[in-house]
Design a protein around this motif. Structure first.
Motif, PDB file in Angstrom:
ATOM      1  N   ASP A 135       0.828  -1.206   0.000  1.00 42.76           N
ATOM      2  CA  ASP A 135       0.000   0.000   0.000  1.00 42.76           C
ATOM      3  C   ASP A 135       0.864   1.259   0.000  1.00 42.76           C
ATOM      4  N   ARG A 136       1.947   1.229   0.795  1.00 47.91           N
ATOM      5  CA  ARG A 136       2.832   2.383   0.846  1.00 47.91           C
ATOM      6  C   ARG A 136       3.545   2.586  -0.489  1.00 47.91           C
ATOM      7  N   MET A 137       3.976   1.480  -1.110  1.00 46.86           N
ATOM      8  CA  MET A 137       4.630   1.578  -2.426  1.00 46.86           C
ATOM      9  C   MET A 137       3.671   2.146  -3.460  1.00 46.86           C
ATOM     10  N   ARG A 138       2.411   1.710  -3.393  1.00 47.93           N
ATOM     11  CA  ARG A 138       1.423   2.206  -4.357  1.00 47.93           C
ATOM     12  C   ARG A 138       1.201   3.713  -4.176  1.00 47.93           C
ATOM     13  N   ALA A 139       1.097   4.131  -2.911  1.00 45.44           N
ATOM     14  CA  ALA A 139       0.890   5.555  -2.646  1.00 45.44           C
ATOM     15  C   ALA A 139       2.110   6.370  -3.084  1.00 45.44           C
ATOM     16  N   ASP A 140       3.318   5.853  -2.790  1.00 48.49           N
ATOM     17  CA  ASP A 140       4.539   6.550  -3.208  1.00 48.49           C
ATOM     18  C   ASP A 140       4.631   6.619  -4.727  1.00 48.49           C
ATOM     19  N   PHE A 141       4.241   5.531  -5.371  1.00 48.47           N
ATOM     20  CA  PHE A 141       4.320   5.498  -6.832  1.00 48.47           C
ATOM     21  C   PHE A 141       3.402   6.550  -7.447  1.00 48.47           C
ATOM     22  N   ILE A 142       2.184   6.640  -6.948  1.00 52.20           N
ATOM     23  CA  ILE A 142       1.243   7.636  -7.487  1.00 52.20           C
ATOM     24  C   ILE A 142       1.760   9.046  -7.241  1.00 52.20           C
ATOM     25  N   ALA A 143       2.290   9.275  -6.022  1.00 55.28           N
ATOM     26  CA  ALA A 143       2.801  10.608  -5.701  1.00 55.28           C
ATOM     27  C   ALA A 143       3.991  10.961  -6.587  1.00 55.28           C
ATOM     28  N   ASN A 144       4.910  10.005  -6.770  1.00 55.66           N
ATOM     29  CA  ASN A 144       6.096  10.279  -7.594  1.00 55.66           C
ATOM     30  C   ASN A 144       5.740  10.476  -9.063  1.00 55.66           C
ATOM     31  N   ALA A 145       4.847   9.615  -9.573  1.00 55.61           N
ATOM     32  CA  ALA A 145       4.441   9.760 -10.975  1.00 55.61           C
ATOM     33  C   ALA A 145       3.749  11.099 -11.207  1.00 55.61           C
ATOM     34  N   SER A 146       2.899  11.497 -10.276  1.00 56.76           N
ATOM     35  CA  SER A 146       2.215  12.790 -10.400  1.00 56.76           C
ATOM     36  C   SER A 146       3.219  13.932 -10.391  1.00 56.76           C
ATOM     37  N   HIS A 147       4.216  13.825  -9.509  1.00 52.99           N
ATOM     38  CA  HIS A 147       5.222  14.874  -9.429  1.00 52.99           C
ATOM     39  C   HIS A 147       6.039  14.955 -10.720  1.00 52.99           C
ATOM     40  N   GLU A 148       6.430  13.793 -11.240  1.00 51.05           N
ATOM     41  CA  GLU A 148       7.250  13.774 -12.449  1.00 51.05           C
ATOM     42  C   GLU A 148       6.493  14.331 -13.656  1.00 51.05           C
ATOM     43  N   LEU A 149       5.188  14.135 -13.694  1.00 52.05           N
ATOM     44  CA  LEU A 149       4.399  14.671 -14.807  1.00 52.05           C
ATOM     45  C   LEU A 149       4.055  16.142 -14.596  1.00 52.05           C
ATOM     46  N   ARG A 150       3.876  16.547 -13.339  1.00 54.17           N
ATOM     47  CA  ARG A 150       3.489  17.920 -13.059  1.00 54.17           C
ATOM     48  C   ARG A 150       4.610  18.897 -13.407  1.00 54.17           C
ATOM     49  N   THR A 151       5.863  18.497 -13.166  1.00 53.80           N
ATOM     50  CA  THR A 151       6.990  19.416 -13.397  1.00 53.80           C
ATOM     51  C   THR A 151       7.087  19.856 -14.857  1.00 53.80           C
ATOM     52  N   PRO A 152       7.136  18.929 -15.824  1.00 51.20           N
ATOM     53  CA  PRO A 152       7.183  19.397 -17.218  1.00 51.20           C
ATOM     54  C   PRO A 152       5.908  20.110 -17.661  1.00 51.20           C
ATOM     55  N   LEU A 153       4.764  19.694 -17.120  1.00 48.96           N
ATOM     56  CA  LEU A 153       3.521  20.370 -17.494  1.00 48.96           C
ATOM     57  C   LEU A 153       3.534  21.827 -17.022  1.00 48.96           C
ATOM     58  N   ALA A 154       4.029  22.057 -15.808  1.00 47.34           N
ATOM     59  CA  ALA A 154       4.115  23.428 -15.304  1.00 47.34           C
ATOM     60  C   ALA A 154       5.060  24.251 -16.163  1.00 47.34           C
ATOM     61  N   SER A 155       6.174  23.627 -16.599  1.00 49.43           N
ATOM     62  CA  SER A 155       7.138  24.336 -17.447  1.00 49.43           C
ATOM     63  C   SER A 155       6.508  24.705 -18.787  1.00 49.43           C
ATOM     64  N   ILE A 156       5.816  23.750 -19.400  1.00 48.68           N
ATOM     65  CA  ILE A 156       5.186  24.014 -20.706  1.00 48.68           C
ATOM     66  C   ILE A 156       4.119  25.093 -20.564  1.00 48.68           C
ATOM     67  N   SER A 157       3.310  25.003 -19.509  1.00 43.34           N
ATOM     68  CA  SER A 157       2.264  26.003 -19.297  1.00 43.34           C
ATOM     69  C   SER A 157       2.860  27.405 -19.152  1.00 43.34           C
ATOM     70  N   GLY A 158       3.979  27.503 -18.412  1.00 45.57           N
ATOM     71  CA  GLY A 158       4.620  28.811 -18.232  1.00 45.57           C
ATOM     72  C   GLY A 158       5.153  29.379 -19.523  1.00 45.57           C
ATOM     73  N   PHE A 159       5.760  28.538 -20.346  1.00 48.86           N
ATOM     74  CA  PHE A 159       6.314  29.025 -21.614  1.00 48.86           C
ATOM     75  C   PHE A 159       5.212  29.412 -22.596  1.00 48.86           C
ATOM     76  N   ILE A 160       4.101  28.671 -22.575  1.00 47.62           N
ATOM     77  CA  ILE A 160       2.981  29.045 -23.451  1.00 47.62           C
ATOM     78  C   ILE A 160       2.456  30.432 -23.068  1.00 47.62           C
ATOM     79  N   GLU A 161       2.340  30.666 -21.778  1.00 53.66           N
ATOM     80  CA  GLU A 161       1.884  31.964 -21.312  1.00 53.66           C
ATOM     81  C   GLU A 161       2.848  33.078 -21.730  1.00 53.66           C
ATOM     82  N   THR A 162       4.159  32.782 -21.665  1.00 58.40           N
ATOM     83  CA  THR A 162       5.160  33.777 -22.069  1.00 58.40           C
ATOM     84  C   THR A 162       5.089  34.039 -23.567  1.00 58.40           C
TER      85      THR A 162
END
Length: 421
Positions: A191-218
């Motif tokens: 259960d802990r591995m599953r929760a960590d996996f979801i948190a890590n995957a979300s973080h890894e996807l959120r970082t590039p998405l935030a970067s792309i969103s910022g550059f589009i706005e610029t």
């Protein structure tokens, strides 16, 4: 087929015995009535009839069903008398402790000795399990407030384990109670591995998405009419989308591997040919990193059972990591040789770099999902943190294992041990 309990069998036996006894009393009663009222003129037949009725009552055989039921009851009673509580406790795979009203250990099975040690008769349970929740559990059951109860209990020594503990009384009027410990550690870990996996995957996807969103706005604002800035930002956005695509591809690879844990039998893979293909495919990366890939292949053919595409992915991941993280060493060595024992021969493939190496404390966790020795370096090298986890899953499917040796300043060696048969 429905289950028949011991209580049901006893009820049926008692009913049949009562019916047989009623029949006996009826025949005996008829004989008595015949004797009492059957004598007189013209009633010479009464005496023979009474004798016949009496003989029928005395010597009538019990019905076969009654005899079978009584025999089964006798066998069951005799068997249960021989079956002691100690034998029952030994048959339970989970730790089990029997204690009395003074919360003193009466008996503990082998699993309890392994889990907690020193569970000898006469030991005080409140002294052994000092956690407040365990004290409350023992008090509530012994005092008779409740017949049974359960809770989660954490045991920290010798290793940390989580148990679901149930306590209940044994029978009626025995003044004995039982504790059963159900190990929940593996389920909690998953259960802990599953929760960590979801948190890590979300973080890894959120970082590039935030970067792309910022550059589009610029690009829609201040850099709208700046060709140089626009070109630079578009290149960064392309790199970030490529990073997300690699991450999604690796996540899908892991998912596919977990959905097919068993390997198809029959196919064999030529490791020499597979390694040559891997080296050729990563030739451009090695040249860009100013690395020389050295081959050290032993003589002979090395064919192992397995899936060629999956083993190609294993060696590609390992060689790519060696090129990325060991480029300061100037060379990478790929070797293949027989290994193992006569009884269990293996083919060992070692990919070694001569870079900075891996600190020893990181080696046990290096195959975990999203685990990185150096986060910034890994992201700079376009790593997803899933490559070695994929390697581990594929090797598990091939009944193989991987060993890692490293020394700081002298590089790292990853050896895959594949069963030859």
């Amino acid at each position: 087929m429905s289950d028949v309990t011991g209580e049901d069998r006893h009820s049926r036996t008692s009913l049949m015995v009562r019916l047989w006894e009623a029949r006996w009393y009826l025949l005996a009663g008829l004989a008595a009535v015949t004797v009492a009222y059957g004598f007189g003129p013209g009633r010479a037949w009464a005496l023979p009839v009474a004798v016949l009725l009496l003989f029928a009552a005395l010597f009538s055989a019990k019905p076969r069903a009654v005899r079978i039921a009584e025999k089964a009851g006798e066998v069951e009673a005799e068997g249960l008398q021989r079956l002691s509580g100690e034998y029952l406790a030994a048959a339970v795979a989970d730790p089990l402790i029997i204690f009395d009203r003074s919360t003193t250990v009466v008996h503990a099975n082998a699993a309890a000795f392994v889990a907690f040690g020193g569970m000898s008769p006469g030991l005080s349970l409140p002294l052994k399990f000092r956690a407040p929740e365990m004290q409350a559990l023992l008090d509530s059951v012994v005092s008779g407030k409740i017949a049974s109860d359960e809770l989660d209990y954490l045991e920290k020594l010798p290793v940390e384990r989580v148990y679901r503990v149930s306590a209940s009384s044994v029978g009626h009027g025995t003044d004995l109670f039982v504790l059963v410990f159900k190990d929940q550690s593996e389920a909690r870990r998953i259960d802990r591995m599953r929760a960590d996996f979801i948190a890590n995957a979300s973080h890894e996807l959120r970082t590039p998405l935030a970067s792309i969103s910022g550059f589009i706005e610029t690009l829609r604002g201040p850099a709208r009419n700046d060709p140089a800035a626009r070109e630079q930002f578009l290149q960064i956005m392309q790199n970030q989308t490529s990073r997300m695509a690699r991450l999604i591809d690796d996540l899908l690879s892991l998912s596919r591997l977990e959905m097919k844990p068993y390997l198809k039998a029959g196919a064999r893979v030529d490791l020499r040919q597979t390694l040559e293909s891997v080296i050729d495919s990563l030739g451009p990366l090695a040249r860009d990193s100013n690395l020389v890939v050295e081959r050290d292949f032993a003589e002979g053919q090395f064919a192992v059972p397995g899936d060629r595409d999956e083993l190609f992915q294993v060696f590609e991941n390992l060689l790519e990591n060696a090129c990325k993280y060991g480029q300061s060493g100037g060379r990478v060595s790929v070797s293949v040789a027989p290994g193992g024992t006569v009884a269990e021969p293996t083919v060992d493939v070692t990919i070694r770099d001569f870079g900075p190496g891996i600190p020893e404390e990181h080696i046990p966790r290096i195959t975990e999902r999203f685990y990185r020795v150096d986060v910034e370096t890994s992201r700079a090298q376009k790593g997803t943190g899933l490559g070695l986890s994929i390697v581990k899953h594929i090797l598990t499917r091939h009944n193989a294992r991987m060993s890692i040796r490293s020394e700081l300043g002298k590089g790292a060696a990853f050896t895959v041990h594949l069963p030859a048969n």
